[in-house]
Motif scaffolding. Structure first.
Motif, mmCIF file in Angstrom:
data_model
loop_
_atom_site.group_PDB
_atom_site.id
_atom_site.type_symbol
_atom_site.label_atom_id
_atom_site.label_comp_id
_atom_site.label_asym_id
_atom_site.label_seq_id
_atom_site.Cartn_x
_atom_site.Cartn_y
_atom_site.Cartn_z
ATOM 1 N N SER B 274 -21.451 12.749 -53.585
ATOM 2 C CA SER B 274 -20.139 13.193 -54.633
ATOM 3 C C SER B 274 -20.891 12.722 -56.000
ATOM 4 O O SER B 274 -20.825 13.417 -57.258
ATOM 5 C CB SER B 274 -18.985 12.811 -54.134
ATOM 6 O OG SER B 274 -18.496 13.210 -52.885
ATOM 7 N N PHE B 275 -21.020 11.518 -55.976
ATOM 8 C CA PHE B 275 -21.517 10.987 -57.412
ATOM 9 C C PHE B 275 -22.547 11.546 -58.017
ATOM 10 O O PHE B 275 -22.604 11.645 -59.197
ATOM 11 C CB PHE B 275 -21.648 9.479 -57.407
ATOM 12 C CG PHE B 275 -22.031 8.620 -58.422
ATOM 13 C CD1 PHE B 275 -23.302 7.958 -58.405
ATOM 14 C CD2 PHE B 275 -21.328 8.690 -59.800
ATOM 15 C CE1 PHE B 275 -23.710 7.460 -59.794
ATOM 16 C CE2 PHE B 275 -22.014 7.839 -60.894
ATOM 17 C CZ PHE B 275 -22.983 7.509 -60.695
ATOM 18 N N LEU B 276 -23.546 11.545 -57.278
ATOM 19 C CA LEU B 276 -24.832 12.271 -57.601
ATOM 20 C C LEU B 276 -24.532 13.709 -58.280
ATOM 21 O O LEU B 276 -25.314 14.111 -59.344
ATOM 22 C CB LEU B 276 -25.631 12.424 -56.582
ATOM 23 C CG LEU B 276 -27.367 12.382 -56.946
ATOM 24 C CD1 LEU B 276 -27.430 10.578 -57.502
ATOM 25 C CD2 LEU B 276 -28.062 12.291 -55.698
ATOM 26 N N PHE B 281 -24.464 17.222 -62.867
ATOM 27 C CA PHE B 281 -24.198 18.092 -63.774
ATOM 28 C C PHE B 281 -22.994 18.132 -64.665
ATOM 29 O O PHE B 281 -22.927 19.071 -65.581
ATOM 30 C CB PHE B 281 -23.688 19.514 -62.574
ATOM 31 C CG PHE B 281 -24.954 19.683 -61.744
ATOM 32 C CD1 PHE B 281 -24.929 19.569 -60.358
ATOM 33 C CD2 PHE B 281 -25.745 20.710 -62.178
ATOM 34 C CE1 PHE B 281 -25.980 19.679 -59.674
ATOM 35 C CE2 PHE B 281 -26.901 21.001 -61.580
ATOM 36 C CZ PHE B 281 -26.814 20.631 -60.301
ATOM 37 N N VAL B 282 -22.584 17.115 -64.933
ATOM 38 C CA VAL B 282 -21.236 17.040 -65.889
ATOM 39 C C VAL B 282 -21.277 16.066 -66.836
ATOM 40 O O VAL B 282 -21.367 16.084 -67.642
ATOM 41 C CB VAL B 282 -19.870 16.944 -64.754
ATOM 42 C CG1 VAL B 282 -18.688 16.871 -66.014
ATOM 43 C CG2 VAL B 282 -19.616 18.246 -64.139
ATOM 44 N N SER B 357 -18.854 21.976 -59.887
ATOM 45 C CA SER B 357 -19.658 20.567 -59.394
ATOM 46 C C SER B 357 -18.478 19.964 -58.518
ATOM 47 O O SER B 357 -18.893 19.351 -57.342
ATOM 48 C CB SER B 357 -19.629 19.593 -60.600
ATOM 49 O OG SER B 357 -20.406 20.125 -61.474
ATOM 50 N N ILE B 358 -17.225 19.797 -58.813
ATOM 51 C CA ILE B 358 -16.134 19.480 -57.834
ATOM 52 C C ILE B 358 -16.095 20.042 -56.670
ATOM 53 O O ILE B 358 -16.033 19.493 -55.612
ATOM 54 C CB ILE B 358 -14.801 19.138 -58.660
ATOM 55 C CG1 ILE B 358 -14.863 18.174 -59.656
ATOM 56 C CG2 ILE B 358 -13.771 18.915 -57.734
ATOM 57 C CD1 ILE B 358 -13.876 17.994 -60.434
ATOM 58 N N GLY B 359 -16.175 21.523 -56.734
ATOM 59 C CA GLY B 359 -16.213 22.316 -55.595
ATOM 60 C C GLY B 359 -17.308 22.209 -54.771
ATOM 61 O O GLY B 359 -17.193 22.084 -53.540
ATOM 62 N N VAL B 360 -18.380 22.023 -55.403
ATOM 63 C CA VAL B 360 -19.734 21.939 -54.697
ATOM 64 C C VAL B 360 -19.734 20.692 -53.867
ATOM 65 O O VAL B 360 -20.122 20.265 -52.802
ATOM 66 C CB VAL B 360 -20.934 21.967 -55.394
ATOM 67 C CG1 VAL B 360 -22.190 21.539 -54.791
ATOM 68 C CG2 VAL B 360 -21.150 23.548 -55.824
ATOM 69 N N LEU B 629 -15.924 9.755 -62.517
ATOM 70 C CA LEU B 629 -16.541 8.744 -62.091
ATOM 71 C C LEU B 629 -16.030 7.851 -61.160
ATOM 72 O O LEU B 629 -16.466 6.734 -60.706
ATOM 73 C CB LEU B 629 -16.740 8.016 -63.248
ATOM 74 C CG LEU B 629 -17.988 8.482 -64.269
ATOM 75 C CD1 LEU B 629 -18.257 7.386 -65.482
ATOM 76 C CD2 LEU B 629 -19.145 8.706 -63.545
ATOM 77 N N LEU B 630 -14.812 8.377 -60.462
ATOM 78 C CA LEU B 630 -14.124 7.500 -59.519
ATOM 79 C C LEU B 630 -14.990 7.386 -58.281
ATOM 80 O O LEU B 630 -15.061 6.296 -57.681
ATOM 81 C CB LEU B 630 -12.863 8.266 -58.977
ATOM 82 C CG LEU B 630 -11.641 7.466 -58.779
ATOM 83 C CD1 LEU B 630 -11.440 6.523 -59.990
ATOM 84 C CD2 LEU B 630 -10.575 8.147 -58.331
#
Lengths: 151, 799
Positions: B274-276, B281-282, B357-360, B629-630
């Protein structure tokens, strides 16, 4: 384990065998109650002395990557104490004694052996053949993770 | 049913009247594939048989047959009874029976695997029932009479096996090689023969021109790359993180405690992915084009705890991100207006990137989770029949190597066996009505108590948060210092973490009072109660955040506020885990040792710790929209947790004494991670994206009705800009937004599930039929052995 016996160079395929006593003193095997049976099942002569190939075989079967069928074959060999290709009642009794360090009473041992044969024996010959053993192992979800030694 | 090949036992008359064994050549009636076997064994048996008949001792472990073991096949009691009436000839035949030679004779194994490969190759569809063979023993019925040469030597058999292996696909071939119970030397020989026979083929297919220099170099390059790849793979395997640490833990505490650490490692991997995605992208892009905004407050140490102050206007939270398209000429124009579409160099729509990005990342996590669930489910869902046999053969954990732990394991297994015996005995004995009723009442009472506690906790949290909100408003009105204001914000997370730490212990006590039938049920019940508590508290907090009635009601940028709240909850959770370890493990051990002077040490409560991990991960997933960044914060937390937990475990704890079905429990934990935790977070996220209005003044979605509208707007813009892709907009409008699609998908899914259920039922019926068949074949075998003995007895009598 035996630096004076085992040569460093294996390209000429030297025929070096280590005796069982050396191998069962390995830290990974030292406290295992089945250590003699494990080493015997992988040795070519059945006496317990392992060549380098047998040694690698042993740890590859006991590793994470070995497939379930292979592990089942060798587990069967290990638990078959009298090497008659069947796990009979005597083999079961020996297994139980090793597992529990003879804490169970004789009556309990007999009861457990009877129940195990009753549960696992499918063709009714009173002992467990390889097919029965494999069928029972296939129902055990933990077998792959417990029959595993990390090195 | 298939017809077994008719094998007539050729009973020669007169030639063996002097009592010596029939020569192997006369036993052509037995299949010729066992020719070699019999040749090899007849010499051994001749030597061995006399000893067998006279003494009961075994000659050597290398001896392949024990004819007196077949005595066990008879329904008479007592193992190994001699039957001196069995003639040596019949004993020789029994000795060469396939079931006795499994795994011992090289020739037999090679022939048998040759068959299996041939069958694999010829199989086009599901094989008929008769040909299903799962055992490794060679069986006469499945042997193919046409393909086997007569008098095959070991070399011939090897050649035949190599030929068969070449004709199947390479992956199947390597799988076959892996599963063969042959020695390493033998496998090496086979592999060498395989590669020798394969390489000339490949050269022929790749290069039409014979042996040009580029052809050769190409081959070398390919071989070199493949060698490099294998070397990299082997390096990767040894370079796995924490390899030695996990070995240490497994060696001392067994698979059950190890499963906690493996779970932790898996969570780390999820967070890493997730972090990557978010980073690439953001975060990086926003960091490179920072907004010209409020100057940040000076950094004090308190920010690490509260997440406010310096962090408020940083990459950590939603509010920092802009709603512009980077590198676009209309960056300077007022927000929210539509820009003329000039051709930019490299436009990068940041809000869209944020949303996608969050969706992916959620999609990737979902796929990984579902894959893990299915993989562990497959391993652990088995029937409960035969649990005693499984306990005897599979309970010993070979990983455990320390003397004390081995002793504990022996005691553990002994206790479990005794418990199972008691259970078996009591299963036959039914409980009296009165006892049943009493037991039911106790269980009901315990559940009422537990649920009452949970509702009490939830109400307490609700009123307490309202109270804290009032206090906070008072403080702000009074204008007290920053430290005091921030400290007040920490109180609610503190209370929630306190409840999460204390209530599970209460539930454990309740479970002990309840006295369930089996200890496994006890564990399950404790886990469920713990889970209900955490879920209810989280639902309450989520509803408070989204409705903005209590917390963050005064803030302009409510998303940043919610993100900060979640950050505080995570940090408090971590602090309480550390405190719990300190008091529950270290100090408790010191008390036990020094004050009570017992040798017992505290045990590592696996279920409670795993649920805490799941809770932490749920908080991360809930907060990913508000604080991109959580996942990084969670990764740092997990890394620290691994080392601290491991140290505390090694110093303070002992191996678990209760039985623990490691794989069933792992499956349950990962299912809990997937279903309440991930699904809940996904539902929360979907609701936020779909229906909640983002704040007006901050964040990448400011000024929109809902976050979802940004996606919709983009599709419209796309449609207008490029008339060639109107189909995309059409697809979006009529398929994705239409509810009929969802309806049809659900119907199709239900149909697939129903079909699979029927297939499973059919397979269960087949299993029952096959079990009956096996029992019948066992009876057949006993009958045939008896007949064989009779025939030879008669022949001996006649001769």
């Amino acid at each position: 384990m035996a630096p004076n016996v085992v040569p460093m160079d294996y390209t000429k395929d030297p025929d070096v065998k280590l005796p069982m006593q050396l191998i069962i003193n390995m830290p990974e095997l030292k406290e295992n109650p089945f250590k003699e049976r494990i080493v015997e099942s992988f040795s070519e002569d059945g006496e317990g002395s392992l060549s380098f190939n047998d040694f690698v075989d042993m740890f590859s079967v006991l590793s994470e990557m070995a497939p379930r069928e292979l592990k089942a074959i060798y587990a069967f060999k290990i638990y078959d104490f009298n090497t008659d290709n069947f796990i009979c009642k005597a083999d079961l009794e020996k297994t139980l004694n090793k597992l529990t360090r003879e804490e169970l009473t004789a009556e309990e041992i007999t009861l457990v052996c009877e129940k195990v044969i009753e549960e696992a024996d499918m063709d009714g010959d009173g002992k467990l053949g390889f097919a029965d053993f494999e069928n029972m192992i296939s129902k055990a979800p933990d077998f792959l993770s417990t029959f595993h030694i990390r090195i | 049913m298939s017809q077994p090949p008719s094998i007539t036992l050729h009973v020669p008359e007169g030639t063996e009247s002097d009592g010596q064994e029939p020569s192997p050549d006369n036993e052509r009636a037995l299949h010729t594939s066992f020719h070699q076997l019999i040749l090899e064994q007849s010499s051994l048996i001749e030597a061995g048989l006399e000893l067998e008949l006279q003494e009961r001792d075994r000659e050597s472990p290398a001896c392949l047959a024990t004819p007196d073991a077949c005595a066990g096949a008879w329904p008479e009691p007592g193992q190994g009874e001699e039957h001196p009436s069995y003639s040596s000839a019949s004993l020789q035949i029994l000795a060469s029976m396939p079931s006795r030679t499994i795994g011992r004779n090289l020739g037999a194994i090679i022939s048998q695997y040759c068959n299996r490969t041939a069958r694999l190759r010829r199989r086009s569809s599901r094989p008929p029932l008769q040909q299903l063979c799962r055992a490794a023993r060679p069986s006469l019925r499945q042997y193919d009479l046409e393909t086997d040469p007569t008098r095959a030597t070991l070399e011939d058999k090897r050649r035949l096996l190599v030929k068969e292996l070449l004709s199947v696909s390479p992956s199947q071939c390597s799988h076959m090689l892996l599963t063969m119970p042959l020695s390493l030397a033998e496998k090496r020989i086979l592999r060498r023969q395989l590669s020798r026979q394969r390489d000339p083929l490949r050269q022929r297919t790749h290069h039409r021109a014979p042996f040009s220099p580029c052809g050769w170099s190409k081959v070398y390059v390919i071989l070199g790359c493949r060698g490099l790849w294998y070397r990299i793979l082997s390096l990767l395997r040894t370079a796995q993180p924490w390899h030695y640490a996990l070995k240490q833990i497994g060696g001392r505490f067994g698979s059950s405690v190890l499963s906690y650490f493996l779970f932790l490692k898996m969570l780390l991997m999820f967070n890493f992915f997730s972090f990557l995605i978010l980073l690439a992208f953001v975060v990086v892009l926003q960091a490179v084009y920072p907004p010209a905004s409020v100057s940040p407050q000076p950094f004090t140490g308190l920010e690490l705890l509260t997440g406010g102050g310096y962090f408020t206007h940083s990459l950590l939270y939603y509010g920092y991100y802009r709603n512009v398209t980077l590198n676009d000429p209309c960056t300077s124009s007022p927000k929210g207006s539509m820009c003329p579409l000039a051709a930019p160099l490299f436009p990068y729509n940041l809000p869209l990137a944020y949303l996608f990005s969050i969706g992916v990342s959620f999609l990737v996590t979902c796929i990984l989770l579902v894959y893990s669930v299915s993989r562990s489910f497959r391993e652990s869902v088995r029937s409960s029949m035969g649990d005693l046999a499984i306990k005897v053969f599979c309970a010993w954990d070979f990983k455990v190597i320390q003397r004390r732990s081995v002793k504990l394991q022996c005691e553990n297994i002994c206790t479990q066996l005794k418990e199972l015996l008691v259970e078996h005995r009591s299963r036959s004995r039914s409980r009296s009505c009165c006892q049943c009723l009493r037991h039911c009442i106790v269980i009901l009472l315990a559940w009422v108590l537990a649920l009452g506690c949970v509702s009490g906790c939830v109400l307490a949290v609700h009123y307490f948060s309202e109270h804290m909100h009032m206090v906070q408003q008072e403080q702000q009105a009074q204008g007290s210092g920053r430290w005091q204001q921030e400290a007040i914000l920490l109180v609610l997370p503190l209370v929630v973490s306190l409840l999460n730490a204390l209530m599970p212990r209460l539930f454990n006590l309740l479970a002990m009072w309840e006295k369930q039938d089996s200890p496994v049920t006890q564990v399950y019940v404790a886990i469920i109660r713990n889970l209900i508590l955490k879920t209810m508290v989280l639902i309450l907090l989520c509803s408070q955040w989204l409705s903005r009635s209590v917390t963050c009601s005064a803030e302009e940028c409510w998303e940043t506020c919610v993100g900060q709240d979640l950050y505080r909850f995570m940090v408090m959770d971590f602090i309480f885990t550390l405190l719990d370890m300190l008091f529950g493990e270290l100090i408790w051990r010191l008390i036990l040792e020094k004050k009570l002077k017992t040798k017992q040490r505290p045990e590592f409560d696996i279920a409670r710790n795993v649920l805490e991990l799941i809770y932490g991960q749920t908080l991360t997933w809930l907060g990913i929209l508000f604080a991109p960044l959580l996942p990084a914060v969670q990764m740092v937390k997990l890394l620290l947790l691994f080392y601290i937990k491991k140290t505390s475990l090694m110093w303070n704890c002992q191996s678990p004494s209760k039985p623990w079905q490691a794989s069933r429990m792992s499956t349950m934990f990962i299912t809990l991670l997937c279903f309440p935790s991930f699904l809940g977070a996904a539902a929360f996220l979907s609701y936020t994206i779909w229906s909640v209005q983002p704040s007006e003044t901050c964040g990448p979605f400011r000024g929109l009705e809902t976050i979802y509208k940004s996606g919709k707007r983009w599709v419209l813009v796309l449609e207008k800009s490029n008339p060639n892709i109107t189909w995309f907009a059409w697809v979006y409008q009529h398929l994705l937004e239409n509810t009929w699609l969802l309806f049809f998908t659900s119907v199709a899914l239900i149909a697939v599930i129903y079909f699979n259920i029927q297939v499973v039922r059919g397979r269960q019926r087949i299993i029952l039929l096959l079990q009956e068949q096996i029992a019948k074949e066992g009876e057949d075998k006993i009958f045939l052995i008896e007949k064989l003995h009779c025939v030879y007895k008669q022949r001996d009598r006649c001769s």
